[in-house]
Design a protein around this motif. Structure first.
Motif, PDB file in Angstrom:
ATOM      1  N   GLU A  31      34.343  58.134  28.910  1.00 42.87           N
ATOM      2  CA  GLU A  31      35.113  57.242  29.771  1.00 42.87           C
ATOM      3  C   GLU A  31      36.522  57.096  29.191  1.00 42.87           C
ATOM      4  O   GLU A  31      36.744  57.274  27.992  1.00 42.87           O
ATOM      5  CB  GLU A  31      34.445  55.861  29.852  1.00 42.87           C
ATOM      6  CG  GLU A  31      33.404  55.724  30.959  1.00 42.87           C
ATOM      7  CD  GLU A  31      34.002  55.730  32.372  1.00 42.87           C
ATOM      8  OE1 GLU A  31      35.240  55.729  32.512  1.00 42.87           O
ATOM      9  OE2 GLU A  31      33.202  55.748  33.325  1.00 42.87           O
ATOM     10  N   ARG A  32      37.427  56.723  30.065  1.00 41.82           N
ATOM     11  CA  ARG A  32      38.826  56.557  29.692  1.00 41.82           C
ATOM     12  C   ARG A  32      38.956  55.577  28.513  1.00 41.82           C
ATOM     13  O   ARG A  32      38.330  54.515  28.532  1.00 41.82           O
ATOM     14  CB  ARG A  32      39.590  56.006  30.905  1.00 41.82           C
ATOM     15  CG  ARG A  32      41.067  56.183  30.873  1.00 41.82           C
ATOM     16  CD  ARG A  32      41.623  56.006  32.278  1.00 41.82           C
ATOM     17  NE  ARG A  32      41.369  54.650  32.795  1.00 41.82           N
ATOM     18  CZ  ARG A  32      42.194  53.620  32.569  1.00 41.82           C
ATOM     19  NH1 ARG A  32      43.289  53.769  31.852  1.00 41.82           N
ATOM     20  NH2 ARG A  32      41.909  52.438  33.060  1.00 41.82           N
ATOM     21  N   LEU A  33      39.711  55.965  27.510  1.00 42.98           N
ATOM     22  CA  LEU A  33      40.010  55.120  26.343  1.00 42.98           C
ATOM     23  C   LEU A  33      38.792  54.840  25.459  1.00 42.98           C
ATOM     24  O   LEU A  33      38.858  54.016  24.548  1.00 42.98           O
ATOM     25  CB  LEU A  33      40.643  53.784  26.775  1.00 42.98           C
ATOM     26  CG  LEU A  33      41.965  53.922  27.537  1.00 42.98           C
ATOM     27  CD1 LEU A  33      42.428  52.583  28.101  1.00 42.98           C
ATOM     28  CD2 LEU A  33      43.040  54.492  26.616  1.00 42.98           C
ATOM     29  N   ALA A  34      37.689  55.547  25.717  1.00 37.75           N
ATOM     30  CA  ALA A  34      36.485  55.309  24.912  1.00 37.75           C
ATOM     31  C   ALA A  34      36.740  55.646  23.439  1.00 37.75           C
ATOM     32  O   ALA A  34      36.462  54.819  22.555  1.00 37.75           O
ATOM     33  CB  ALA A  34      35.314  56.122  25.453  1.00 37.75           C
ATOM     34  N   ALA A  35      37.250  56.843  23.181  1.00 36.70           N
ATOM     35  CA  ALA A  35      37.377  57.280  21.790  1.00 36.70           C
ATOM     36  C   ALA A  35      38.327  56.399  20.962  1.00 36.70           C
ATOM     37  O   ALA A  35      37.944  55.918  19.900  1.00 36.70           O
ATOM     38  CB  ALA A  35      37.787  58.755  21.733  1.00 36.70           C
ATOM     39  N   PRO A  36      39.558  56.171  21.428  1.00 36.17           N
ATOM     40  CA  PRO A  36      40.449  55.326  20.615  1.00 36.17           C
ATOM     41  C   PRO A  36      39.911  53.901  20.439  1.00 36.17           C
ATOM     42  O   PRO A  36      40.124  53.289  19.379  1.00 36.17           O
ATOM     43  CB  PRO A  36      41.771  55.336  21.391  1.00 36.17           C
ATOM     44  CG  PRO A  36      41.454  55.849  22.756  1.00 36.17           C
ATOM     45  CD  PRO A  36      40.244  56.712  22.619  1.00 36.17           C
ATOM     46  N   SER A  37      39.199  53.404  21.434  1.00 36.48           N
ATOM     47  CA  SER A  37      38.671  52.041  21.337  1.00 36.48           C
ATOM     48  C   SER A  37      37.560  51.962  20.299  1.00 36.48           C
ATOM     49  O   SER A  37      37.515  51.036  19.481  1.00 36.48           O
ATOM     50  CB  SER A  37      38.142  51.587  22.701  1.00 36.48           C
ATOM     51  OG  SER A  37      39.136  51.759  23.673  1.00 36.48           O
ATOM     52  N   LEU A  38      36.650  52.940  20.331  1.00 32.03           N
ATOM     53  CA  LEU A  38      35.570  52.949  19.340  1.00 32.03           C
ATOM     54  C   LEU A  38      36.126  53.185  17.943  1.00 32.03           C
ATOM     55  O   LEU A  38      35.619  52.632  16.963  1.00 32.03           O
ATOM     56  CB  LEU A  38      34.522  54.016  19.677  1.00 32.03           C
ATOM     57  CG  LEU A  38      33.755  53.853  20.990  1.00 32.03           C
ATOM     58  CD1 LEU A  38      32.488  54.686  20.968  1.00 32.03           C
ATOM     59  CD2 LEU A  38      33.437  52.413  21.279  1.00 32.03           C
ATOM     60  N   ALA A  39      37.171  54.003  17.855  1.00 28.32           N
ATOM     61  CA  ALA A  39      37.784  54.253  16.550  1.00 28.32           C
ATOM     62  C   ALA A  39      38.321  52.952  15.956  1.00 28.32           C
ATOM     63  O   ALA A  39      38.154  52.676  14.761  1.00 28.32           O
ATOM     64  CB  ALA A  39      38.903  55.290  16.687  1.00 28.32           C
TER      65      ALA A  39
END
Ligand SMILES: [Mg+2]
Ligand SMILES: [Zn+2]
Length: 183
Positions: A31-39
């Protein structure tokens, strides 16, 4: 040993794009922005735990092994961005099986909290369905609705019930990290 705080994440419609009984790893799209948010969450010390209902197994749409392959594809996409998932918990049962792990039951979260020494009261569960929030509530954790996936369907219920409603995982991370404002 002090207990750890976790962010529990629903898979379909929350962490990855909802496909409807996804069985093909090639169909995994974050989903959009998933990776930077989880990081951001991981960097701040939050455990990241995937908790997913996969009744497609009980319904005979795909095998447990296929479901695991999809989960591995999710983990691989995240790992490519430096994010390690701390646990993956899956309910393979159907609605009529009377199990204790299919959300809205809290079993997946309770199992994870035992395995990973999680402080549920100070943990969050992000999902796109009422059942995700009810699982959070049943486990004593805080639920948050994201409007991706099926999220629009339960948006009004969530708001009336006092759960935060966010548009993206970035907004969810902001709230959890104390940067956003609870509505
Ligand atoms: Mg979902
Ligand atoms: Zn189950």
């Amino acid at each position: 040993m002090p207990k750890k705080r976790a962010v529990f994440l629903d898979r379909d419609g929350t962490l990855i794009v909802e496909r409807g009984y996804l069985s093909d790893p090639a169909g995994v799209e974050l989903e959009r922005l998933a990776a930077p948010s989880l990081a951001r969450l991981q960097k701040a010390g939050w455990l990241l735990v995937l908790v997913t209902n996969q009744s497609g197994i009980a319904r005979g749409y795909f095998s447990e092994q296929q479901a695991h392959r999809v989960n591995e594809a999710v983990a691989t996409l995240l790992a490519a961005q430096g994010i390690m998932i701390d646990g993956v918990y899956i309910c393979p049962h159907g609605p009529g099986d009377g199990c204790e792990c299919r959300k809205p039951a809290p079993g997946l979260l309770l199992n994870a909290s035992r395995d990973l020494n999680i402080d549920l009261v100070h943990s969050f569960m992000i999902g796109d369905k009422r059942s995700d929030l009810e699982a959070a509530c049943g486990a004593g954790a805080k639920g948050m609705l994201v409007t991706t996936g099926y999220g629009e369907t339960d948006r009004d219920w969530a708001a009336v019930s006092g759960y935060p409603v966010v548009e993206t995982l970035a907004d969810a991370a902001d709230l959890i990290l104390g940067l956003g404002r609870l509505r």
